[in-house]
Design a protein around this motif. Structure first.
Motif, PDB file in Angstrom:
ATOM      1  N   ILE A 149      14.109  33.478  -4.260  1.00 20.72           N
ATOM      2  CA  ILE A 149      15.182  34.383  -3.833  1.00 20.72           C
ATOM      3  C   ILE A 149      14.794  35.837  -4.082  1.00 20.72           C
ATOM      4  O   ILE A 149      15.146  36.725  -3.305  1.00 20.72           O
ATOM      5  CB  ILE A 149      16.511  34.010  -4.517  1.00 20.72           C
ATOM      6  N   ALA A 150      14.028  36.093  -5.123  1.00 19.56           N
ATOM      7  CA  ALA A 150      13.560  37.455  -5.381  1.00 19.56           C
ATOM      8  C   ALA A 150      12.682  37.958  -4.230  1.00 19.56           C
ATOM      9  O   ALA A 150      12.729  39.124  -3.867  1.00 19.56           O
ATOM     10  CB  ALA A 150      12.790  37.517  -6.697  1.00 19.56           C
ATOM     11  N   VAL A 151      11.909  37.059  -3.637  1.00 18.80           N
ATOM     12  CA  VAL A 151      11.014  37.441  -2.545  1.00 18.80           C
ATOM     13  C   VAL A 151      11.767  37.599  -1.236  1.00 18.80           C
ATOM     14  O   VAL A 151      11.489  38.510  -0.459  1.00 18.80           O
ATOM     15  CB  VAL A 151       9.877  36.401  -2.388  1.00 18.80           C
ATOM     16  N   ILE A 152      12.754  36.741  -0.967  1.00 20.51           N
ATOM     17  CA  ILE A 152      13.463  36.791   0.313  1.00 20.51           C
ATOM     18  C   ILE A 152      14.837  37.412   0.210  1.00 20.51           C
ATOM     19  O   ILE A 152      15.585  37.406   1.184  1.00 20.51           O
ATOM     20  CB  ILE A 152      13.603  35.395   0.954  1.00 20.51           C
ATOM     21  N   GLY A 153      15.182  37.962  -0.935  1.00 19.00           N
ATOM     22  CA  GLY A 153      16.510  38.494  -1.170  1.00 19.00           C
ATOM     23  C   GLY A 153      17.013  39.393  -0.048  1.00 19.00           C
ATOM     24  O   GLY A 153      16.259  40.114   0.582  1.00 19.00           O
ATOM     25  N   GLY A 154      18.294  39.300   0.210  1.00 17.24           N
ATOM     26  CA  GLY A 154      18.916  40.131   1.229  1.00 17.24           C
ATOM     27  C   GLY A 154      19.095  39.381   2.535  1.00 17.24           C
ATOM     28  O   GLY A 154      18.652  38.248   2.710  1.00 17.24           O
ATOM     29  N   LYS A 155      19.729  40.051   3.448  1.00 18.96           N
ATOM     30  CA  LYS A 155      20.112  39.458   4.720  1.00 18.96           C
ATOM     31  C   LYS A 155      18.974  39.404   5.729  1.00 18.96           C
ATOM     32  O   LYS A 155      18.909  38.497   6.554  1.00 18.96           O
ATOM     33  CB  LYS A 155      21.272  40.297   5.279  1.00 18.96           C
ATOM     34  N   TRP A 156      18.076  40.353   5.684  1.00 15.33           N
ATOM     35  CA  TRP A 156      17.168  40.565   6.803  1.00 15.33           C
ATOM     36  C   TRP A 156      15.816  39.883   6.709  1.00 15.33           C
ATOM     37  O   TRP A 156      15.212  39.547   7.726  1.00 15.33           O
ATOM     38  CB  TRP A 156      16.962  42.066   7.014  1.00 15.33           C
ATOM     39  N   LYS A 157      15.303  39.667   5.523  1.00 16.31           N
ATOM     40  CA  LYS A 157      13.932  39.157   5.397  1.00 16.31           C
ATOM     41  C   LYS A 157      13.761  37.779   6.024  1.00 16.31           C
ATOM     42  O   LYS A 157      12.753  37.519   6.684  1.00 16.31           O
ATOM     43  CB  LYS A 157      13.491  39.164   3.937  1.00 16.31           C
ATOM     44  N   GLY A 158      14.725  36.914   5.852  1.00 17.95           N
ATOM     45  CA  GLY A 158      14.646  35.598   6.472  1.00 17.95           C
ATOM     46  C   GLY A 158      14.608  35.689   7.987  1.00 17.95           C
ATOM     47  O   GLY A 158      13.864  34.956   8.653  1.00 17.95           O
ATOM     48  N   LEU A 159      15.396  36.601   8.539  1.00 19.55           N
ATOM     49  CA  LEU A 159      15.412  36.779   9.997  1.00 19.55           C
ATOM     50  C   LEU A 159      14.106  37.378  10.504  1.00 19.55           C
ATOM     51  O   LEU A 159      13.626  37.023  11.582  1.00 19.55           O
ATOM     52  CB  LEU A 159      16.600  37.656  10.401  1.00 19.55           C
ATOM     53  N   ILE A 160      13.523  38.271   9.732  1.00 25.15           N
ATOM     54  CA  ILE A 160      12.229  38.852  10.099  1.00 25.15           C
ATOM     55  C   ILE A 160      11.150  37.774  10.055  1.00 25.15           C
ATOM     56  O   ILE A 160      10.319  37.664  10.958  1.00 25.15           O
ATOM     57  CB  ILE A 160      11.876  40.042   9.187  1.00 25.15           C
ATOM     58  N   LEU A 161      11.160  36.952   9.010  1.00 27.35           N
ATOM     59  CA  LEU A 161      10.210  35.838   8.913  1.00 27.35           C
ATOM     60  C   LEU A 161      10.338  34.910  10.117  1.00 27.35           C
ATOM     61  O   LEU A 161       9.349  34.501  10.719  1.00 27.35           O
ATOM     62  CB  LEU A 161      10.440  35.041   7.625  1.00 27.35           C
ATOM     63  N   PHE A 162      11.569  34.591  10.478  1.00 27.78           N
ATOM     64  CA  PHE A 162      11.831  33.716  11.615  1.00 27.78           C
ATOM     65  C   PHE A 162      11.294  34.339  12.905  1.00 27.78           C
ATOM     66  O   PHE A 162      10.676  33.655  13.723  1.00 27.78           O
ATOM     67  CB  PHE A 162      13.335  33.440  11.726  1.00 27.78           C
ATOM     68  N   ALA A 163      11.516  35.632  13.087  1.00 31.91           N
ATOM     69  CA  ALA A 163      11.064  36.323  14.298  1.00 31.91           C
ATOM     70  C   ALA A 163       9.544  36.327  14.425  1.00 31.91           C
ATOM     71  O   ALA A 163       9.008  36.316  15.533  1.00 31.91           O
ATOM     72  CB  ALA A 163      11.603  37.752  14.317  1.00 31.91           C
ATOM     73  N   LEU A 164       8.854  36.335  13.292  1.00 33.33           N
ATOM     74  CA  LEU A 164       7.392  36.405  13.310  1.00 33.33           C
ATOM     75  C   LEU A 164       6.705  35.041  13.276  1.00 33.33           C
ATOM     76  O   LEU A 164       5.477  34.970  13.260  1.00 33.33           O
ATOM     77  CB  LEU A 164       6.900  37.255  12.129  1.00 33.33           C
ATOM     78  N   GLN A 165       7.471  33.972  13.282  1.00 37.83           N
ATOM     79  CA  GLN A 165       6.875  32.647  13.122  1.00 37.83           C
ATOM     80  C   GLN A 165       5.918  32.258  14.247  1.00 37.83           C
ATOM     81  O   GLN A 165       4.992  31.486  14.033  1.00 37.83           O
ATOM     82  CB  GLN A 165       7.949  31.585  12.955  1.00 37.83           C
ATOM     83  N   ASP A 166       6.113  32.802  15.439  1.00 40.48           N
ATOM     84  CA  ASP A 166       5.256  32.422  16.568  1.00 40.48           C
ATOM     85  C   ASP A 166       4.101  33.377  16.810  1.00 40.48           C
ATOM     86  O   ASP A 166       3.339  33.186  17.757  1.00 40.48           O
ATOM     87  CB  ASP A 166       6.097  32.289  17.840  1.00 40.48           C
ATOM     88  N   GLY A 167       3.989  34.418  15.991  1.00 41.99           N
ATOM     89  CA  GLY A 167       2.866  35.325  16.148  1.00 41.99           C
ATOM     90  C   GLY A 167       3.251  36.778  15.927  1.00 41.99           C
ATOM     91  O   GLY A 167       4.418  37.096  15.707  1.00 41.99           O
ATOM     92  N   PRO A 168       2.252  37.657  15.980  1.00 45.98           N
ATOM     93  CA  PRO A 168       2.468  39.080  15.699  1.00 45.98           C
ATOM     94  C   PRO A 168       3.424  39.740  16.678  1.00 45.98           C
ATOM     95  O   PRO A 168       3.486  39.354  17.852  1.00 45.98           O
ATOM     96  CB  PRO A 168       1.075  39.697  15.842  1.00 45.98           C
ATOM     97  N   LEU A 169       4.158  40.722  16.173  1.00 49.24           N
ATOM     98  CA  LEU A 169       5.048  41.523  17.002  1.00 49.24           C
ATOM     99  C   LEU A 169       4.897  42.995  16.647  1.00 49.24           C
ATOM    100  O   LEU A 169       4.662  43.334  15.486  1.00 49.24           O
ATOM    101  CB  LEU A 169       6.510  41.120  16.787  1.00 49.24           C
ATOM    102  N   ARG A 170       5.076  43.832  17.653  1.00 50.05           N
ATOM    103  CA  ARG A 170       5.137  45.269  17.416  1.00 50.05           C
ATOM    104  C   ARG A 170       6.534  45.613  16.925  1.00 50.05           C
ATOM    105  O   ARG A 170       7.470  44.824  17.035  1.00 50.05           O
ATOM    106  CB  ARG A 170       4.781  46.019  18.687  1.00 50.05           C
ATOM    107  N   PHE A 171       6.684  46.819  16.382  1.00 48.03           N
ATOM    108  CA  PHE A 171       7.938  47.233  15.763  1.00 48.03           C
ATOM    109  C   PHE A 171       9.124  47.093  16.715  1.00 48.03           C
ATOM    110  O   PHE A 171      10.163  46.535  16.354  1.00 48.03           O
ATOM    111  CB  PHE A 171       7.827  48.678  15.259  1.00 48.03           C
ATOM    112  N   GLY A 172       8.989  47.600  17.933  1.00 50.05           N
ATOM    113  CA  GLY A 172      10.097  47.556  18.894  1.00 50.05           C
ATOM    114  C   GLY A 172      10.516  46.136  19.229  1.00 50.05           C
ATOM    115  O   GLY A 172      11.707  45.825  19.304  1.00 50.05           O
ATOM    116  N   ALA A 173       9.544  45.271  19.431  1.00 45.82           N
ATOM    117  CA  ALA A 173       9.847  43.870  19.735  1.00 45.82           C
ATOM    118  C   ALA A 173      10.508  43.193  18.538  1.00 45.82           C
ATOM    119  O   ALA A 173      11.425  42.382  18.692  1.00 45.82           O
ATOM    120  CB  ALA A 173       8.571  43.133  20.121  1.00 45.82           C
ATOM    121  N   LEU A 174      10.065  43.543  17.362  1.00 48.41           N
ATOM    122  CA  LEU A 174      10.643  42.983  16.141  1.00 48.41           C
ATOM    123  C   LEU A 174      12.087  43.446  15.981  1.00 48.41           C
ATOM    124  O   LEU A 174      12.971  42.654  15.644  1.00 48.41           O
ATOM    125  CB  LEU A 174       9.793  43.399  14.942  1.00 48.41           C
TER     126      LEU A 174
END
Length: 119
Positions: free
Chosen positions: A19-44
């Motif tokens: 939880i210390a590593v993924i704490g907060g609302k957004w990190k899990g969603l960012i991890l999920f968004a990147l699961q299929d490969g790299p993204l640029r900032f705008g796409a992220l």
């Protein structure tokens, strides 16, 4: 007397550490968004609805610091930066998959919780 300051933390259990590593609302969603490969900032940013540019920048920096993300800068015009998961980030995404499945199975019940009384 000089007192050495340390940035190390001690955790009570593995869940506390995770939880210390993924704490907060957004990190899990960012991890999920990147699961299929790299993204640029705008796409992220488009992949994580509701996050502000400032918060995304802060979260990406924290995730890079903790070793979840790799930030690749391409020196070209216009500048290009891509974010991708490290092995550490992929392993956390794998661990979070079960939690996501649990959330999907219980989403109706969770949406019915009176959140204004919980917080």
């Amino acid at each position: 007397m000089l007192v050495e300051k340390t940035n190390k933390r001690t955790f009570t259990c593995g869940l506390d550490a995770a939880i210390a590593v993924i704490g907060g609302k957004w990190k899990g969603l960012i991890l999920f968004a990147l699961q299929d490969g790299p993204l640029r900032f705008g796409a992220l940013r488009r992949a994580v609805p509701g996050i502000s540019e400032r918060v995304l920048i802060l979260q990406l920096r924290e995730m890079e610091t903790t070793g979840l993300l790799h930030r690749e800068v391409y020196h070209q015009v216009p500048p290009k930066v891509e974010y991708s998961l490290t092995e550490f980030g992929h392993s956390l995404n794998t661990a979070m998959a079960s939690l996501g499945e649990w959330g999907e199975q219980n989403i109706t019940r969770i949406e019915g919780i009176p959140w204004d009384r919980v917080r």
